[in-house]
Design a protein around this motif. Structure first.
Motif, PDB file in Angstrom:
ATOM      1  N   ASN A  29       0.683  -1.160  -0.016  1.00  0.00           N
ATOM      2  CA  ASN A  29      -0.112   0.070  -0.025  1.00  0.00           C
ATOM      3  C   ASN A  29       0.905   1.259   0.052  1.00  0.00           C
ATOM      4  OD1 ASN A  29      -2.529  -1.366   0.055  1.00  0.00           O
ATOM      5  ND2 ASN A  29      -2.681  -1.454   2.154  1.00  0.00           N
ATOM      6  N   ILE A  30       1.914   1.190   0.651  1.00  0.00           N
ATOM      7  CA  ILE A  30       2.980   2.341   0.841  1.00  0.00           C
ATOM      8  C   ILE A  30       3.318   2.756  -0.917  1.00  0.00           C
ATOM      9  CG2 ILE A  30       5.085   3.450   1.588  1.00  0.00           C
ATOM     10  CD1 ILE A  30       4.517   1.778   4.407  1.00  0.00           C
ATOM     11  N   GLN A  31       3.726   1.360  -1.382  1.00  0.00           N
ATOM     12  CA  GLN A  31       4.663   1.466  -2.634  1.00  0.00           C
ATOM     13  C   GLN A  31       3.541   2.004  -3.619  1.00  0.00           C
ATOM     14  OE1 GLN A  31       6.134  -2.561  -3.144  1.00  0.00           O
ATOM     15  NE2 GLN A  31       8.287  -1.860  -2.630  1.00  0.00           N
ATOM     16  N   THR A  32       2.266   1.661  -3.590  1.00  0.00           N
ATOM     17  CA  THR A  32       1.346   1.832  -4.670  1.00  0.00           C
ATOM     18  C   THR A  32       0.604   3.334  -4.204  1.00  0.00           C
ATOM     19  OG1 THR A  32      -0.376   0.658  -3.514  1.00  0.00           O
ATOM     20  CG2 THR A  32       0.873  -0.351  -5.302  1.00  0.00           C
ATOM     21  N   GLY A  33       1.043   4.027  -3.054  1.00  0.00           N
ATOM     22  CA  GLY A  33       0.302   5.187  -3.013  1.00  0.00           C
ATOM     23  C   GLY A  33      -0.583   5.372  -2.125  1.00  0.00           C
ATOM     24  N   LYS A  34      -1.163   4.342  -1.731  1.00  0.00           N
ATOM     25  CA  LYS A  34      -2.369   4.396  -0.697  1.00  0.00           C
ATOM     26  C   LYS A  34      -2.151   4.735   0.688  1.00  0.00           C
ATOM     27  CE  LYS A  34      -4.683   0.429  -3.419  1.00  0.00           C
ATOM     28  NZ  LYS A  34      -5.255  -0.824  -3.360  1.00  0.00           N
ATOM     29  N   GLY A  35      -0.872   4.686   0.999  1.00  0.00           N
ATOM     30  CA  GLY A  35      -0.386   5.160   2.483  1.00  0.00           C
ATOM     31  C   GLY A  35      -0.126   4.047   3.380  1.00  0.00           C
ATOM     32  N   TYR A  36      -0.095   4.464   4.594  1.00  0.00           N
ATOM     33  CA  TYR A  36       0.137   3.597   5.750  1.00  0.00           C
ATOM     34  C   TYR A  36      -1.273   3.023   6.113  1.00  0.00           C
ATOM     35  CZ  TYR A  36       5.086   4.998   6.235  1.00  0.00           C
ATOM     36  OH  TYR A  36       6.472   5.314   5.997  1.00  0.00           O
ATOM     37  N   VAL A  37      -1.603   1.933   5.361  1.00  0.00           N
ATOM     38  CA  VAL A  37      -2.885   1.311   5.679  1.00  0.00           C
ATOM     39  C   VAL A  37      -2.378  -0.151   5.475  1.00  0.00           C
ATOM     40  CG1 VAL A  37      -4.526   2.964   5.148  1.00  0.00           C
ATOM     41  CG2 VAL A  37      -3.733   1.498   3.356  1.00  0.00           C
ATOM     42  N   ILE A  38      -3.440  -1.222   6.416  1.00  0.00           N
ATOM     43  CA  ILE A  38      -3.122  -2.468   6.147  1.00  0.00           C
ATOM     44  C   ILE A  38      -4.444  -2.962   5.885  1.00  0.00           C
ATOM     45  CG2 ILE A  38      -1.291  -3.090   7.580  1.00  0.00           C
ATOM     46  CD1 ILE A  38      -3.092  -3.625   9.626  1.00  0.00           C
ATOM     47  N   ASP A  39      -4.496  -4.112   5.035  1.00  0.00           N
ATOM     48  CA  ASP A  39      -5.542  -4.939   4.501  1.00  0.00           C
ATOM     49  C   ASP A  39      -6.289  -6.112   4.950  1.00  0.00           C
ATOM     50  OD1 ASP A  39      -5.726  -2.884   2.518  1.00  0.00           O
ATOM     51  OD2 ASP A  39      -4.310  -4.050   1.289  1.00  0.00           O
ATOM     52  N   GLU A  40      -5.455  -6.525   6.097  1.00  0.00           N
ATOM     53  CA  GLU A  40      -5.962  -7.478   7.060  1.00  0.00           C
ATOM     54  C   GLU A  40      -6.052  -7.193   8.604  1.00  0.00           C
ATOM     55  OE1 GLU A  40      -2.763 -10.720   7.006  1.00  0.00           O
ATOM     56  OE2 GLU A  40      -2.256  -9.806   5.509  1.00  0.00           O
ATOM     57  N   PRO A  41      -6.750  -7.813   9.080  1.00  0.00           N
ATOM     58  CA  PRO A  41      -6.799  -7.719  10.694  1.00  0.00           C
ATOM     59  C   PRO A  41      -5.916  -7.964  11.453  1.00  0.00           C
ATOM     60  CG  PRO A  41      -8.278  -9.327  10.210  1.00  0.00           C
ATOM     61  CD  PRO A  41      -7.747  -8.964   8.719  1.00  0.00           C
ATOM     62  N   THR A  42      -5.217  -7.209  12.234  1.00  0.00           N
ATOM     63  CA  THR A  42      -4.112  -7.826  13.455  1.00  0.00           C
ATOM     64  C   THR A  42      -4.410  -6.936  14.599  1.00  0.00           C
ATOM     65  OG1 THR A  42      -1.766  -8.086  13.701  1.00  0.00           O
ATOM     66  CG2 THR A  42      -2.387  -6.000  12.932  1.00  0.00           C
ATOM     67  N   SER A  43      -3.853  -7.385  15.662  1.00  0.00           N
ATOM     68  CA  SER A  43      -3.772  -6.742  16.861  1.00  0.00           C
ATOM     69  C   SER A  43      -3.204  -5.524  16.965  1.00  0.00           C
ATOM     70  CB  SER A  43      -3.678  -7.632  18.293  1.00  0.00           C
ATOM     71  OG  SER A  43      -2.270  -7.832  18.139  1.00  0.00           O
ATOM     72  N   LEU A  44      -3.249  -4.622  17.885  1.00  0.00           N
ATOM     73  CA  LEU A  44      -2.380  -3.506  17.771  1.00  0.00           C
ATOM     74  C   LEU A  44      -1.234  -3.921  18.530  1.00  0.00           C
ATOM     75  CD1 LEU A  44      -5.079  -0.670  19.026  1.00  0.00           C
ATOM     76  CD2 LEU A  44      -4.206  -1.275  16.521  1.00  0.00           C
ATOM     77  N   ASP A  45      -1.185  -4.636  19.393  1.00  0.00           N
ATOM     78  CA  ASP A  45      -0.054  -5.055  20.219  1.00  0.00           C
ATOM     79  C   ASP A  45       1.178  -5.779  19.142  1.00  0.00           C
ATOM     80  OD1 ASP A  45      -0.396  -4.269  22.594  1.00  0.00           O
ATOM     81  OD2 ASP A  45      -0.979  -6.045  23.403  1.00  0.00           O
ATOM     82  N   ASN A  46       0.318  -6.645  18.090  1.00  0.00           N
ATOM     83  CA  ASN A  46       1.205  -7.238  17.093  1.00  0.00           C
ATOM     84  C   ASN A  46       1.653  -6.170  16.067  1.00  0.00           C
ATOM     85  OD1 ASN A  46       2.195  -9.781  16.055  1.00  0.00           O
ATOM     86  ND2 ASN A  46       0.468  -9.589  14.574  1.00  0.00           N
ATOM     87  N   LEU A  47       0.953  -5.423  15.817  1.00  0.00           N
ATOM     88  CA  LEU A  47       1.213  -4.091  14.973  1.00  0.00           C
ATOM     89  C   LEU A  47       2.475  -3.341  15.592  1.00  0.00           C
ATOM     90  CD1 LEU A  47       1.165  -2.380  12.435  1.00  0.00           C
ATOM     91  CD2 LEU A  47      -0.839  -1.168  13.600  1.00  0.00           C
TER      92      LEU A  47
END
Length: 346
Positions: free
Chosen positions: A271-289
């Protein structure tokens, strides 16, 4: 065990020169808070004071004899002092640090023999902060490189002590920085202790209960916004040292390298490479992030530094992140970034 350093009242004075009865009487009159330590070969004797009164005493032997506590220990410590042949050290401490020492004495192990191959110190501290553990972490460095203690109150780090193989001791922020530095170089084994005054909150599965509705996925957008600001600030602060955009390139390389450990990183990098920014497309816990970002930043720094430049580079990063720390101070603490990214935000 390592002991906190406060205001030195008496520092390593030979006990042969000490009138211990007079010293203890003076501590009572002055309403002293801190500890008296007697040390000799294979022996440590400790008396802890609160407002002029002895509140606990402990004897530790290096020859395998069991630890002695309480009134018996205090009697023995005084007797040892009168025998001579040891060193007397008296440290005045704040009341909260004395309470920390008392909790460390009366604690139980909750995690034992955690190896560096499987458990990172920073990730462990984030977990203990989330669980609001009150206790301490003992760390034995490999290759005889030293030992360390990290003390926690309700999950918050309140003191760090490191003693190197040659006996040099560091405390506070310098202590934690040294712990992380040496641990990264040689590896370690950790044990986690919780104070007996607070019950360990372990997870429990009750088969008899109905299956609960899973919680709503955590929204990572604010956390990712802070990560973006951190990366931008680091990149800008390092321009003169390594060149424009070099840190960002290293960060992207590290994201994809670490995506096997943290699958959500692949979507973040794409997403960063394609210009969508700092976003993720799959769920994960905040601690894991937070764990993933911490590993990525560490890897990024390793890509752009050498052993000779690493210290200077980290100092430059810390200075460059000053504004980010000021703007996002509450969020940084809320997401445990202050612990996970201590080397850069500490």
């Amino acid at each position: 065990m390592l002991y906190p350093q406060g205001k030195t009242v008496i520092g390593d004075l030979k006990t042969a020169f000490v009138n211990i009865d007079g010293v203890l009487q003076e501590l009572k009159v002055e309403k002293f808070t801190g500890y008296v330590k007697i040390s000799s070969e294979n022996y440590d004797g400790l008396v802890i004071y609160e407002n002029g009164d002895p509140v606990e005493s402990v004897e530790n032997y290096a020859d395998g004899r069991p630890r002695i506590e309480g009134a018996e220990a205090m009697t023995n410590v005084i007797a040892k002092t009168k025998e001579g042949g040891g060193l007397l050290n008296i440290q005045e401490l704040p009341s909260n640090v004395v309470n920390m020492m008392l909790r460390a004495i009366h604690s139980k192990v909750v995690y034992k023999d955690l190896l560096s191959e499987f458990t990172q110190i920073k990730n462990l501290l984030v977990t203990l902060k989330t669980k609001q553990i009150t206790g301490h972490v003992e760390i034995e460095m490999n290759d005889g490189a030293g030992e360390a203690f990290i003390f926690l109150e309700d999950g918050k780090l309140i003191e760090s002590l490191f003693s190197s193989g040659d006996g040099t001791t560091f405390s506070g922020k310098k202590g934690l920085a040294k712990i992380l530095e040496v641990a990264n170089e040689v590896g370690y084994v950790m044990n986690v202790f919780q104070a007996e005054s607070k019950a360990f909150q372990a997870g429990k599965i009750d088969i008899g209960k109905k299956k609960e509705t899973p919680p709503e996925p955590e929204d990572p957008s604010e956390l990712l916004e802070i990560v973006e600001k951190i990366v931008q600030s680091i990149d800008q602060s390092l321009q003169k040292m390594i060149g424009k955009g070099k840190f960002r390139d290293a960060f992207m390389q590290a994201i994809f390298q670490k995506s096997n450990d943290y699958p959500f990183l692949k979507s973040l990098g794409t997403n960063i490479q394609t210009g969508k920014g700092y976003v993720i497309d799959e769920p994960t816990s905040l601690d894991n992030l937070v764990f993933g970002v911490s590993d990525v930043l560490d890897q990024s720094v390793s890509f752009i530094s050498t052993p000779k430049t690493r210290t200077k580079l980290k100092e430059t990063i810390r200075m460059g992140l000053g504004q980010v720390k000021m703007i996002y101070e509450e969020q940084i603490q809320e997401y445990n970034l202050d612990t996970a990214l201590f080397e850069y935000l500490g």
